[in-house]
Design a protein around this motif. Sequence first.
Motif, PDB file in Angstrom:
ATOM      1  N   GLN A   4       0.830  -1.192   0.000  1.00  0.00           N
ATOM      2  CA  GLN A   4       0.000   0.000   0.000  1.00  0.00           C
ATOM      3  C   GLN A   4       0.872   1.251   0.000  1.00  0.00           C
ATOM      4  OE1 GLN A   4      -3.754  -0.464   2.207  1.00  0.00           O
ATOM      5  NE2 GLN A   4      -2.675  -2.068   3.326  1.00  0.00           N
ATOM      6  N   VAL A  26      -3.013   5.864   8.796  1.00  0.00           N
ATOM      7  CA  VAL A  26      -3.628   5.799   7.462  1.00  0.00           C
ATOM      8  C   VAL A  26      -2.534   5.566   6.420  1.00  0.00           C
ATOM      9  CG1 VAL A  26      -5.603   7.307   7.904  1.00  0.00           C
ATOM     10  CG2 VAL A  26      -3.464   8.315   7.152  1.00  0.00           C
ATOM     11  N   HIS A  27      -2.932   5.023   5.285  1.00  0.00           N
ATOM     12  CA  HIS A  27      -2.040   4.942   4.139  1.00  0.00           C
ATOM     13  C   HIS A  27      -2.336   6.113   3.213  1.00  0.00           C
ATOM     14  CE1 HIS A  27      -1.855   0.656   5.359  1.00  0.00           C
ATOM     15  NE2 HIS A  27      -0.600   0.789   4.961  1.00  0.00           N
ATOM     16  N   LYS A  36      -6.505  14.412   4.822  1.00  0.00           N
ATOM     17  CA  LYS A  36      -7.918  14.220   4.499  1.00  0.00           C
ATOM     18  C   LYS A  36      -8.400  12.852   4.968  1.00  0.00           C
ATOM     19  CE  LYS A  36      -9.186  17.511   1.028  1.00  0.00           C
ATOM     20  NZ  LYS A  36      -8.001  18.142   0.463  1.00  0.00           N
ATOM     21  N   TYR A  37      -7.570  11.826   4.741  1.00  0.00           N
ATOM     22  CA  TYR A  37      -7.978  10.486   5.191  1.00  0.00           C
ATOM     23  C   TYR A  37      -8.073  10.437   6.712  1.00  0.00           C
ATOM     24  CZ  TYR A  37      -7.569   8.368   0.556  1.00  0.00           C
ATOM     25  OH  TYR A  37      -7.749   8.024  -0.754  1.00  0.00           O
ATOM     26  N   ARG A  39      -8.898  12.846   8.588  1.00  0.00           N
ATOM     27  CA  ARG A  39     -10.156  13.515   8.903  1.00  0.00           C
ATOM     28  C   ARG A  39     -11.330  12.569   8.663  1.00  0.00           C
ATOM     29  NH1 ARG A  39     -14.956  14.849   5.784  1.00  0.00           N
ATOM     30  NH2 ARG A  39     -15.762  16.851   6.459  1.00  0.00           N
ATOM     31  N   ASP A  40     -11.303  11.869   7.530  1.00  0.00           N
ATOM     32  CA  ASP A  40     -12.417  11.001   7.175  1.00  0.00           C
ATOM     33  C   ASP A  40     -12.515   9.770   8.076  1.00  0.00           C
ATOM     34  OD1 ASP A  40     -13.366  12.582   5.128  1.00  0.00           O
ATOM     35  OD2 ASP A  40     -12.108  11.651   3.609  1.00  0.00           O
ATOM     36  N   LEU A  41     -11.357   9.284   8.532  1.00  0.00           N
ATOM     37  CA  LEU A  41     -11.369   8.051   9.319  1.00  0.00           C
ATOM     38  C   LEU A  41     -11.522   8.283  10.816  1.00  0.00           C
ATOM     39  CD1 LEU A  41     -10.372   6.822   6.617  1.00  0.00           C
ATOM     40  CD2 LEU A  41      -8.923   5.316   7.961  1.00  0.00           C
ATOM     41  N   ARG A  44     -14.949  11.471  12.171  1.00  0.00           N
ATOM     42  CA  ARG A  44     -16.291  11.466  11.598  1.00  0.00           C
ATOM     43  C   ARG A  44     -17.351  11.655  12.676  1.00  0.00           C
ATOM     44  NH1 ARG A  44     -17.754   5.937  10.004  1.00  0.00           N
ATOM     45  NH2 ARG A  44     -19.237   7.022   8.718  1.00  0.00           N
TER      46      ARG A  44
ATOM     47  N   MET B  36      -8.769   1.622  -2.373  1.00  0.00           N
ATOM     48  CA  MET B  36      -8.140   1.269  -1.101  1.00  0.00           C
ATOM     49  C   MET B  36      -9.067   1.603   0.047  1.00  0.00           C
ATOM     50  SD  MET B  36      -5.318   4.108  -1.657  1.00  0.00           S
ATOM     51  CE  MET B  36      -5.059   5.353  -0.471  1.00  0.00           C
ATOM     52  N   GLU B  38      -8.889   3.381   2.776  1.00  0.00           N
ATOM     53  CA  GLU B  38      -9.078   4.763   3.204  1.00  0.00           C
ATOM     54  C   GLU B  38     -10.030   5.501   2.265  1.00  0.00           C
ATOM     55  OE1 GLU B  38      -6.261   3.155   3.265  1.00  0.00           O
ATOM     56  OE2 GLU B  38      -5.103   3.647   5.051  1.00  0.00           O
ATOM     57  N   GLU B  39      -9.859   5.281   0.946  1.00  0.00           N
ATOM     58  CA  GLU B  39     -10.704   5.959  -0.034  1.00  0.00           C
ATOM     59  C   GLU B  39     -12.135   5.409   0.035  1.00  0.00           C
ATOM     60  OE1 GLU B  39      -9.777   8.647  -1.609  1.00  0.00           O
ATOM     61  OE2 GLU B  39     -11.725   8.841  -2.574  1.00  0.00           O
ATOM     62  N   ILE B  41     -13.701   4.527   2.705  1.00  0.00           N
ATOM     63  CA  ILE B  41     -14.376   5.231   3.801  1.00  0.00           C
ATOM     64  C   ILE B  41     -14.625   6.688   3.422  1.00  0.00           C
ATOM     65  CG2 ILE B  41     -14.140   5.982   6.204  1.00  0.00           C
ATOM     66  CD1 ILE B  41     -12.572   3.353   6.651  1.00  0.00           C
ATOM     67  N   ALA B  42     -13.645   7.295   2.726  1.00  0.00           N
ATOM     68  CA  ALA B  42     -13.814   8.692   2.303  1.00  0.00           C
ATOM     69  C   ALA B  42     -15.043   8.823   1.391  1.00  0.00           C
ATOM     70  CB  ALA B  42     -12.567   9.190   1.582  1.00  0.00           C
ATOM     71  N   ASN B  45     -18.251   8.361   3.225  1.00  0.00           N
ATOM     72  CA  ASN B  45     -18.558   9.587   3.965  1.00  0.00           C
ATOM     73  C   ASN B  45     -19.240  10.612   3.073  1.00  0.00           C
ATOM     74  OD1 ASN B  45     -17.661   9.020   6.514  1.00  0.00           O
ATOM     75  ND2 ASN B  45     -15.664   9.988   6.274  1.00  0.00           N
ATOM     76  N   LEU B  48     -22.765   9.607   2.485  1.00  0.00           N
ATOM     77  CA  LEU B  48     -23.623   9.873   3.645  1.00  0.00           C
ATOM     78  C   LEU B  48     -23.928  11.361   3.791  1.00  0.00           C
ATOM     79  CD1 LEU B  48     -22.204   7.390   6.291  1.00  0.00           C
ATOM     80  CD2 LEU B  48     -24.460   7.348   5.231  1.00  0.00           C
ATOM     81  N   TYR B 138     -15.543  20.854   1.148  1.00  0.00           N
ATOM     82  CA  TYR B 138     -14.656  19.700   1.397  1.00  0.00           C
ATOM     83  C   TYR B 138     -14.725  18.711   0.228  1.00  0.00           C
ATOM     84  CZ  TYR B 138     -12.243  15.898   3.714  1.00  0.00           C
ATOM     85  OH  TYR B 138     -11.337  14.918   4.012  1.00  0.00           O
ATOM     86  N   HIS B 142     -11.585  17.485  -2.031  1.00  0.00           N
ATOM     87  CA  HIS B 142     -11.285  16.057  -2.218  1.00  0.00           C
ATOM     88  C   HIS B 142     -11.160  15.737  -3.713  1.00  0.00           C
ATOM     89  CE1 HIS B 142     -12.814  11.890  -2.960  1.00  0.00           C
ATOM     90  NE2 HIS B 142     -11.997  11.575  -1.988  1.00  0.00           N
TER      91      HIS B 142
END
Lengths: 94, 254
Positions: A4, A26-27, A36-37, A39-41, A44, B36, B38-39, B41-42, B45, B48, B138, B142
Amino acid sequence: MDTQLDLWEVFVQGKSGGQFMHAGSVHASDKEMALKYARDLYTRRNEGSAIWVVLSNNIVSSAPEDAEMFFDPANDKIYRHPTFYTMPEGALQI
Amino acid sequence: MTMELKEALQKFLLRLGDNALIQGQRLSEWCSRAPMLEEDIALSNLALDHIGRAQVLLDYAGHTFGEIKTADELAFRRSEREYYNFLMAELPTGNFAFTIAKQLFLSAYEDLLYEALCESTDTHLSAFSLKAVKEARYHFSHAADWCMRLGLGTAESHDKMVDAIHDLWAYTHEFFEMSDCDLLLLQHGIAPDQEKLKKNWLDKIGKVFMRTGFSIPQDTYQHRGSRQGIHTEHLGHLLCEMQYLQRSYPDASW
C-alpha cells in the motif's frame, strides 16, 4: 510486504488547547491525502478540532528489548512523584 | 406566497434534494469497491453527506405539497419523470477517474450554489446552506486533489481523467439553465442567478485544470431535460434498485 501507500500516524486534538492523542494510522501518498484520510477516518463522529499527521518512518521508537534498561529503574523511585504538593484548583490537565 | 411561487420553490427544492439523493446513491456504490480502504471510507462519507442533505431538503420540499409528504415518501414513491436531479448525477459510476470528474463538476457547482443560497430570502434554505456549503467545499477539495493526482500521475491515470472530463462535459451546461421557475425564484431573492454561477464555476474548474495541464473542453452538444423531469435511461434502473423494498413491502419497518 506492504504494497500500500506510505504509512502515516494520526494524532487528533479533541479540544482547542488540549493535547494531541494518537488515534491510529492511514495509508496515503502525500501529506494532503494523509490529512484528508485522517479527517475522514478518525474525526467522523466529532472527535476533533485539529489533526497532526506524520510519516511513520519519521517516528523514532524505543526498542522492546531496551524496555528493561529504559524503564525498570524508574519503578522504585517513589520520590519522583510530586505527591507532596496540593494541586492548584482547576488544573485538570497536570 | 402565491401558488405559482410555491410550485417554483417546490421544484427547486426537489432538484436540490434529488441531486443529493441520487449522488449519494451513486457514491454509495463505491462502498467495499474503492481502490483502497481509506478511499472507501472517504467516498462512503461523501455518500452519507449527500443522503443527509437529501433528507433535509426533501423533508422541506414535502411541506410545499397540499398534503404534506415525508422525505421517505418523496424518495421511494416517485417515478423517474417526477425526479429533477441533473442528468450527470444519475450517470453510472464508471471507473474511479469518472467518479472524480463527476465529483469535481458537481461539487464545484454545489459549493457556489450553497454559498449563494446562504443569502436566500427563504430562511429555511439560507440556514441549511450555511451547513451544506462547508460540506460542498470539502467535497470539492477532495475531488480537486484527486484530479491533480490522476492528471499528473501515470499516462493511464491521465488518459482516464481526460476521457472522463470529455465524456461528462456534455452534461455540465444543464446545471445553469434558467427555467421559468428559476426566474421567478430569482425575482424573489430565493435562488441565485445561474448565469452568474456559471462564470464562477468555469473559473473554479479552470484553476484546477491549470494546475493539472487539462484544458476546458470545446462546447459541443449538451444534454438537457432534467428541469422537465426527462432523464437518461440510467435513472430508471437506479430507482428500481433503490425503491425495491418500499415498492414491494410498502411501509415496511424493522
